[in-house]
Each structure stands twice: as C-alpha cells, then as structure tokens.
Design a protein around this motif. Structure first.
Motif, PDB file in Angstrom:
ATOM      1  N   LEU A   2       3.920  -2.060  12.643  1.00 13.29           N
ATOM      2  CA  LEU A   2       3.788  -0.650  12.310  1.00 13.29           C
ATOM      3  C   LEU A   2       4.425  -0.388  10.959  1.00 13.29           C
ATOM      4  N   LEU A   3       3.699   0.306  10.125  1.00 17.06           N
ATOM      5  CA  LEU A   3       4.123   0.551   8.755  1.00 17.06           C
ATOM      6  C   LEU A   3       4.358   2.035   8.511  1.00 17.06           C
ATOM      7  N   GLY A   4       5.104   2.319   7.454  1.00 15.13           N
ATOM      8  CA  GLY A   4       5.249   3.687   7.002  1.00 15.13           C
ATOM      9  C   GLY A   4       3.988   4.135   6.283  1.00 15.13           C
ATOM     10  N   PRO A   5       3.948   5.396   5.842  1.00 18.72           N
ATOM     11  CA  PRO A   5       2.784   5.920   5.114  1.00 18.72           C
ATOM     12  C   PRO A   5       2.419   5.032   3.935  1.00 18.72           C
ATOM     13  N   GLN A   6       1.122   4.963   3.651  1.00 22.04           N
ATOM     14  CA  GLN A   6       0.623   4.009   2.667  1.00 22.04           C
ATOM     15  C   GLN A   6       0.254   4.646   1.329  1.00 22.04           C
ATOM     16  N   ARG A   7       0.944   5.723   0.968  1.00 19.10           N
ATOM     17  CA  ARG A   7       0.707   6.282  -0.373  1.00 19.10           C
ATOM     18  C   ARG A   7       1.157   5.293  -1.441  1.00 19.10           C
ATOM     19  N   ARG A   8       2.235   4.569  -1.131  1.00 20.12           N
ATOM     20  CA  ARG A   8       2.608   3.407  -1.939  1.00 20.12           C
ATOM     21  C   ARG A   8       2.425   2.206  -1.034  1.00 20.12           C
ATOM     22  N   PRO A   9       1.283   1.551  -1.125  1.00 23.32           N
ATOM     23  CA  PRO A   9       0.893   0.598  -0.081  1.00 23.32           C
ATOM     24  C   PRO A   9       1.845  -0.581   0.073  1.00 23.32           C
ATOM     25  N   THR A  10       2.063  -0.934   1.319  1.00 23.20           N
ATOM     26  CA  THR A  10       2.764  -2.170   1.679  1.00 23.20           C
ATOM     27  C   THR A  10       1.866  -3.060   2.537  1.00 23.20           C
ATOM     28  N   LEU A  11       0.668  -2.561   2.848  1.00 19.18           N
ATOM     29  CA  LEU A  11      -0.264  -3.311   3.687  1.00 19.18           C
ATOM     30  C   LEU A  11      -0.612  -4.659   3.087  1.00 19.18           C
ATOM     31  N   ASP A  12      -0.777  -4.713   1.759  1.00 18.96           N
ATOM     32  CA  ASP A  12      -1.179  -5.969   1.132  1.00 18.96           C
ATOM     33  C   ASP A  12      -0.153  -7.068   1.362  1.00 18.96           C
ATOM     34  N   ALA A  13       1.133  -6.700   1.407  1.00 21.49           N
ATOM     35  CA  ALA A  13       2.162  -7.701   1.664  1.00 21.49           C
ATOM     36  C   ALA A  13       2.056  -8.236   3.087  1.00 21.49           C
ATOM     37  N   VAL A  14       1.710  -7.360   4.028  1.00 20.60           N
ATOM     38  CA  VAL A  14       1.543  -7.795   5.418  1.00 20.60           C
ATOM     39  C   VAL A  14       0.337  -8.719   5.543  1.00 20.60           C
ATOM     40  N   VAL A  15      -0.728  -8.369   4.853  1.00 19.97           N
ATOM     41  CA  VAL A  15      -1.973  -9.135   4.932  1.00 19.97           C
ATOM     42  C   VAL A  15      -1.777 -10.579   4.475  1.00 19.97           C
ATOM     43  N   ARG A  16      -0.858 -10.776   3.552  1.00 25.93           N
ATOM     44  CA  ARG A  16      -0.626 -12.153   3.077  1.00 25.93           C
ATOM     45  C   ARG A  16      -0.118 -13.074   4.185  1.00 25.93           C
ATOM     46  N   GLY A  17       0.390 -12.475   5.262  1.00 22.45           N
ATOM     47  CA  GLY A  17       0.810 -13.276   6.404  1.00 22.45           C
ATOM     48  C   GLY A  17      -0.341 -13.683   7.309  1.00 22.45           C
ATOM     49  N   PHE A  18      -1.563 -13.264   6.971  1.00 20.53           N
ATOM     50  CA  PHE A  18      -2.770 -13.613   7.728  1.00 20.53           C
ATOM     51  C   PHE A  18      -3.753 -14.286   6.775  1.00 20.53           C
ATOM     52  N   PRO A  19      -3.537 -15.553   6.453  1.00 17.82           N
ATOM     53  CA  PRO A  19      -4.348 -16.193   5.417  1.00 17.82           C
ATOM     54  C   PRO A  19      -5.802 -16.435   5.807  1.00 17.82           C
ATOM     55  N   ASP A  20      -6.089 -16.449   7.092  1.00 14.19           N
ATOM     56  CA  ASP A  20      -7.442 -16.793   7.540  1.00 14.19           C
ATOM     57  C   ASP A  20      -8.053 -15.657   8.340  1.00 14.19           C
ATOM     58  N   GLY A  21      -9.378 -15.567   8.280  1.00 12.62           N
ATOM     59  CA  GLY A  21     -10.105 -14.635   9.120  1.00 12.62           C
ATOM     60  C   GLY A  21     -10.291 -13.268   8.498  1.00 12.62           C
ATOM     61  N   ARG A  22     -11.026 -12.442   9.211  1.00 16.80           N
ATOM     62  CA  ARG A  22     -11.338 -11.093   8.759  1.00 16.80           C
ATOM     63  C   ARG A  22     -10.581 -10.076   9.613  1.00 16.80           C
ATOM     64  N   PHE A  23     -10.485  -8.872   9.080  1.00 19.08           N
ATOM     65  CA  PHE A  23      -9.770  -7.800   9.760  1.00 19.08           C
ATOM     66  C   PHE A  23     -10.765  -6.767  10.275  1.00 19.08           C
ATOM     67  N   ALA A  24     -10.659  -6.428  11.543  1.00 20.02           N
ATOM     68  CA  ALA A  24     -11.416  -5.302  12.090  1.00 20.02           C
ATOM     69  C   ALA A  24     -10.659  -4.029  11.741  1.00 20.02           C
TER      70      ALA A  24
END
Length: 299
Positions: free
Chosen positions: A5-27
């Motif tokens: 669970l992340l805080g608001p994404q006006r200043r995104p942090t999602l990309d840093a989390v995504v780097r922990g999932f090197p394979d596959g696609r996201f629904a």
C-alpha cells in the motif's frame, strides 16, 4: 496475500515498487476514475508499459446496458443502501456528539462507554449493509447471469497471468462495487499494489473521513466492506490533509472507535507492505491516545 500500500501518487513512488517485479505484466484497475478509466498513459509509463487494464468500469457499464433486470435491481439496492446510510448518519451524529460532550467533562468510564456505543452502532450498520448486499447477490445470482459471468471469466484469465494487481485511487464506492461484482477476491492469487482509494477498497472495512470540509469537521463513517485483502486496519490516505491530527482528543476517539483495528496513515512517500496479513512494525499509525506514532511503539 502480499499487499503493498502506497501513499498518494502525485509524486509517484509506484515505479520504484515495480522494479521489484522484473517479470510479467500488471493487471490494472482504474475504475475509480470512472469515465476517465482509459486515460492511463501516465500509469502505463510508471509500469514500463507492462500494464493490462481490466476495464472494470467499462464492464460495469456493459452489464447495465445488456442486463436491464440486473441494472434495475442494482438501482433499487442503491436506494436501500442510501436509506440505511441516512439513518446511520443521523444516529451517528447524536452518538458522537455525546462522546465529545462527555470527553470535555470527564476522562472516566463514561467516555469509554459512549465510544463503545458508537462502535456498536458502526458494527450494526456494517452488518446491515453486508446483509442487504448478501441478499441482493443471493437473489440476482451474478454467476448465473451470462453477461456478468463472461466478464468474470475474462477478468479471472487476466489475473491468472498477472505478476501483480495494481489498483489506483478515485471513487472508493465505485471501486468496491466493481471489485465485488467481478469477483476479484475469489480469483486473486498475485500480490496487490494499491494507493489512495484503491488501498481503502482492499480493506475489510472502508471508513470515509474528512475533517476539513467547508462546512466543518465531518464524522468518520463506515461505508461498507472491501476485498478484505488486508484486515483489521483502517486506511487513511492523505491523512494530514484530511484529518485534524493536532486535535488529540478527537483523534483519540477516532482510534478508540475502530480498535482493535489499527488506523494506518498513508501519506505521500509511504510504503506499507503486508505479508501474511501482518502490519509491519514502523508503519505510521494513529494511536489510541490520539497521537501519530509508529506501529509497535507506545503512543
């Protein structure tokens, strides 16, 4: 289930989390954006172009159009739920005003008893909402309705191949509605990444809150049940902007009212990862004394 669970994404942090999932696609679920659901270009950029939109809002609109019997019944359901909410809010106003009045006069057992009465009111309302929704689904049997069943099957296929489910914010009521309708909880096996209203929709209890209305502080209210991917927490996105966190007596009532669930602040830059359902130590929470503290520390 693993839930990030992340805080608001006006200043995104999602990309840093995504780097922990090197394979596959996201629904991805952007149904909370409603008509803007397809406008996910920025989200796709943060996901490195690996997102597949589930289109749950579009699917919901399709159900409304192609299954008119269900659409009529759902509108009637919303009317019943609206009446339940009106009665609950009327009783809640009197109950909380009593708590605050007692709190100004005493710190004894009378306050605790008044808070317990509010807690009982909350639980009864949630029970009524879930009962009404359960009766609705028992009567309409979505899994037997061809249009809904086809959408559920397609959603299950997407989720079966996803590295993770990503749930954006927006309108929490719409998110909860479509996640339930398309039976996401039953087929979800992958980790979940969510923020703002998307995080709220994952909890077993959705609490609406906002102290900074132009009309003055409002009462936090129990809305309904989310996916229950995370349990025994009340999730508070934008907490500092939306709550009077410096009003210690008010915040104490807030935290005590929802105990033993833990009130978790999801501010900008926050990352709270649940593994095995456990809230991690160090998460910023609202303690029962009314102060913001770290989970696992004294208030």
């Amino acid at each position: 289930m693993r839930a990030i669970l992340l805080g608001p994404q006006r200043r995104p942090t999602l990309d840093a989390v995504v780097r922990g999932f090197p394979d596959g696609r996201f629904a991805t679920v952007t149904a909370g954006w409603q008509e803007r659901e397809p406008d996910d270009g920025e989200l796709q950029g943060l996901l490195g172009g690996r997102g597949v939109g589930l289109g749950l809002y579009r699917r919901w609109l399709d159900v409304q159009e192609r299954d008119p019997e269900y659409a009529v019944a759902e509108r009637a359901l919303q009317g019943v739920l609206g009446e339940l909410a009106d009665l609950y809010l009327l009783r809640l106003d009197y109950a909380l005003q009593a708590v605050y009045a007692l709190q100004r006069r005493t710190s004894g057992s009378a306050v605790a008893e008044a808070v317990a009465a509010v807690r009982s009111l909350d639980a009864a309302h949630l029970g009524h909402v879930n009962e009404v929704r359960g009766e609705f689904f028992d009567r309409l049997r979505p899994h037997d309705r061809p249009v809904i069943a086809a959408h559920r099957s397609a959603v299950a296929d997407f989720l079966g191949e996803a590295a993770a489910l990503v749930v954006a914010g927006g309108h929490v009521g719409v998110l909860a509605e479509v996640l339930h309708l398309f039976n996401v909880a039953a087929v979800l096996r992958s980790p979940v990444i969510a923020w703002s209203a998307g995080a709220m929709a994952l909890a077993d209890r959705i609490v609406l809150f906002g102290d900074r209305s132009p009309h003055g502080p409002g009462h936090p209210e129990v809305y309904g049940s989310g996916l229950s991917a995370v349990r025994d927490v009340v999730l508070l996105p934008h907490a500092r902007a939306r709550l009077l966190l410096d009003d210690t007596p008010r915040m104490a009532v807030f935290a005590q009212r929802f105990a033993p669930a833990v009130c978790v602040l999801l501010e900008a830059g926050t990352r709270v990862e649940f593994s095995g359902g456990a809230l991690p130590a160090g998460a910023r929470v609202l303690g029962e004394e009314g102060h913001v503290t770290s989970f696992g520390e004294a208030a």
